[in-house]
Every structure is written in structure tokens, then in C-alpha cells.
Design an enzyme around this catalytic site. Structure first.
Site, PDB file in Angstrom:
ATOM      1  NE  ARG A 106      -4.006   2.026   0.893  1.00 40.46           N
ATOM      2  CZ  ARG A 106      -4.070   3.333   0.790  1.00 40.46           C
ATOM      3  NH1 ARG A 106      -3.057   4.030   0.332  1.00 40.46           N
ATOM      4  NH2 ARG A 106      -5.151   3.973   1.159  1.00 40.46           N
ATOM      5  CD  GLU A 150     -11.453   2.306  -2.651  1.00 40.15           C
ATOM      6  OE1 GLU A 150     -11.278   1.155  -3.108  1.00 40.15           O
ATOM      7  OE2 GLU A 150     -10.733   2.797  -1.754  1.00 40.15           O
ATOM      8  NE  ARG A 166      -3.662  -2.654   2.560  1.00 37.37           N
ATOM      9  CZ  ARG A 166      -4.569  -1.731   2.294  1.00 37.37           C
ATOM     10  NH1 ARG A 166      -5.106  -1.653   1.098  1.00 37.37           N
ATOM     11  NH2 ARG A 166      -4.951  -0.865   3.214  1.00 37.37           N
TER      12      ARG A 166
END
Length: 184
Positions: free
Chosen positions: A60, A68, A104
Site C-alpha cells: 500500500r 476506488e 499490507r
């Protein structure tokens, strides 16, 4: 020793003026490691997967939040990240910051362009208006002030997401439409 350089090819009017102001060169060989992009792994504008040949890591991008995929500018943001990564040979220098609550790796990313010059991916996405500076999660990034500065320029120039400054921000969208609910 690889060093983060201070010239940017993709958005020279935005990044150059800030990268030359009070930014120390960071020897990437001391803080980052080279990985290869996992083909087809850029799902959106702030997440991708890399590999060192033995393991695959979901990364990330530190301090940024891209729309998104089902939001306005979501696909454009993803495609822009793909284009930035394509500037190099598939190598991505990953500077780990922390692991998020989803497991992540949160990191600053750099694309080696020339022997002594790397493109700062996180800042470039914000500078080009393809992601927002995610201020509440940027304090540990390598250059949070750079993210703030280039966002101010992108906003002033109405680039990308800033062409519609009243648009819903990704963090607002995720709150309003949790996974599995109807989106925009």
C-alpha cells in the site's frame, strides 16, 4: 549507491520546485530494496504487489489515497499508476514504513529510471492529481511535507481528482459504502 534524485520527468512543473527545496537525498541502498512488479497486480491507484523471486508482498503506497475503482477517476488513477511503473524496467525500490491492519506493507516506492535517479511514485501520483495526500496516515512516510506541497499544487491547477474539488474523497466513499454495498 542509489540516491533519490530531485528531477521528475512526468510532472516537472509541480514536483521539481518542491523536490529542490530542503529535501535531502536518501540513499535507497540503505533504506529500500529492489523488487519486481507482479504482472497484473496493480488493482487500483494505491496498491500493488511485488516479488523478490521467493515471496509476493502486497504493498500500500504510504501517505496517499486513490479513488476506488468504481469511483469517478478510479480507473484513470489505476491506469496512471500502471504508466508510472512502466517508466522503468519492472523494478520497484520499496522503502518499508509499517504493516497496516490488513497485513499490507505500507511503503514509499521509487522507480529506477537512470543509474542515479528514481521516480518517487507516491509523490508523483499526488502531484498528477491521481491520488489525495492521506494526511492522517502520512506522518511516517519519508516525505509527508512533499505530499502536502504537491497536493496543494495539483489542487491549485485543478489536476485529476481536483478538477471536481467537491467530489467524494476515497475515505468518505469507503465509510459510506462498505465493501459489498452499492457504490456510485
Amino acid at each position: 549507491m542509489m540516491v533519490v534524485a530531485v528531477a521528475i520527468a512526468i510532472a516537472p512543473l509541480i514536483l521539481n520546485q518542491f523536490l529542490f527545496q530542503n529535501v535531502d537525498s536518501i540513499p535507497l541502498s540503505e533504506v529500500g530494496a529492489p523488487y519486481q512488479l507482479v504482472p497484473g497486480s496493480i488493482y487500483d491507484g494505491d496498491t500493488l504487489r511485488v516479488t523478490d523471486g521467493s515471496q509476493e508482498i502486497k504493498v500500500r503506497l504510504c501517505g496517499i489515497d486513490a479513488p476506488e475503482r468504481d469511483m469517478p477517476m478510479g480507473v484513470e488513477s489505476r491506469d496512471h499508476l500502471r504508466n508510472i511503473v512502466a517508466q522503468g524496467d519492472g523494478t520497484i525500490v520499496v522503502v518499508p514504513i509499517e504493516t497496516d491492519r490488513y497485513g499490507r506493507l505500507v511503503a514509499d516506492l521509487f522507480i529506477p529510471i537512470e543509474e542515479d535517479w528514481e521516480l518517487p511514485v507516491n509523490a508523483q501520483m499526488v502531484a498528477d492529481g491521481m491520488a489525495y495526500h492521506y494526511e492522517q496516515f502520512s506522518s511516517r512516510c519519508l516525505r509527508p511535507q512533499l505530499l502536502a506541497n504537491v497536493e496543494a499544487e495539483a489542487k491549485a491547477n485543478a489536476l485529476g481528482v481536483w478538477a471536481a474539488p467537491d467530489a467524494m474523497k476515497p475515505w468518505e466513499y469507503r465509510k459510506r459504502y462498505p465493501k459489498g454495498t452499492a457504490g456510485v
